[in-house]
Design an enzyme around this catalytic site. Sequence first.
Site, mmCIF file in Angstrom:
data_model
loop_
_atom_site.group_PDB
_atom_site.id
_atom_site.type_symbol
_atom_site.label_atom_id
_atom_site.label_comp_id
_atom_site.label_asym_id
_atom_site.label_seq_id
_atom_site.Cartn_x
_atom_site.Cartn_y
_atom_site.Cartn_z
ATOM 1 N N ASP A 3 6.924 -3.336 6.119
ATOM 2 C CA ASP A 3 6.509 -4.390 7.036
ATOM 3 C C ASP A 3 7.546 -4.483 8.160
ATOM 4 O OD1 ASP A 3 5.289 -6.897 7.957
ATOM 5 O OD2 ASP A 3 7.049 -7.847 7.060
ATOM 6 N N THR A 29 2.084 -3.122 9.594
ATOM 7 C CA THR A 29 2.322 -4.360 10.322
ATOM 8 C C THR A 29 1.026 -5.019 10.771
ATOM 9 O OG1 THR A 29 3.422 -5.264 12.302
ATOM 10 C CG2 THR A 29 2.579 -3.013 12.453
ATOM 11 N N ASP A 39 7.533 -9.386 3.277
ATOM 12 C CA ASP A 39 7.992 -10.766 3.095
ATOM 13 C C ASP A 39 6.896 -11.814 3.164
ATOM 14 O OD1 ASP A 39 8.522 -12.408 6.102
ATOM 15 O OD2 ASP A 39 7.755 -10.371 6.047
#
Length: 269
Positions: free
Chosen positions: A8, A42, A220
Amino acid sequence: MIKLLALDMDGTLLNNAKEIPAAHITAIHQAIEKGVKLVLCTGRPLFGVLPYYEKLGLDLKNEYLIANNGCSTHQASDWSLVDWQELSPSDIEFLYGLAEKSDVQFTLFDEEHYFVLGGKPNQVIENDAKLVFTSPTEISLKEALSGKYRMFQGMFLGTESQTDDFEQRFAEELCQKYSGVRSQPVIYEAMPLGTTKASALQRLAKMLKIDPTEVMAIGDANNDIEMLQFAGLGIAMGNASDLVKSLADAVTASNEEDGVARAIEKYIL
């Protein structure tokens, strides 16, 4: 043995200043030298990632990028699309209708534009566009439905309270037809049903003949959960929520403490 590293970006590869720490760059190069393939995964559009690839300074022949929360997969050598999912005109019309019933604004990404529908962009959209190195392009619903553009994902943006209200009122209905996720306090995202970072990563790994057990993923946020669960080794950042941490196999340091580099050093190097 790890053969593919899925990373990410915001809150993971990038620190809070939206920069790539030097330790992360060094560790990524060392992993690639060991034969590991890098795949950035992403929610950003392609144009919101390219400047960071330049900073990574990689030989891009064998690397890939999963953008738009799994809606588009690009080969880094020429940024061509190798896999994608897109919203249909009827999807766009339905999603725009939800925004019209609320205080958030609806946006769309294609390969080159950050579109905003229904008038002048709000400040949240202006700020978000800057983070992906562009400015919003105002577009009418008619133009969005024209078929001229390949629309990957939709986003609903407003203040945190406006986005709270939107999620409470429409998330259940939306998620019956689409993959919806509250990726940030001010953003709720909608992708074609079944489309996530994990679904794109699964198809890419199969194409590359890499088993899920040979994949390490680091993230996250809520839109990383499926990816962490798909990977043989899913690692949550130290700055992740308790929910994300509870669903990961391990937890590394935060994005302000070189968490990606520490994870690469521990599990790959």
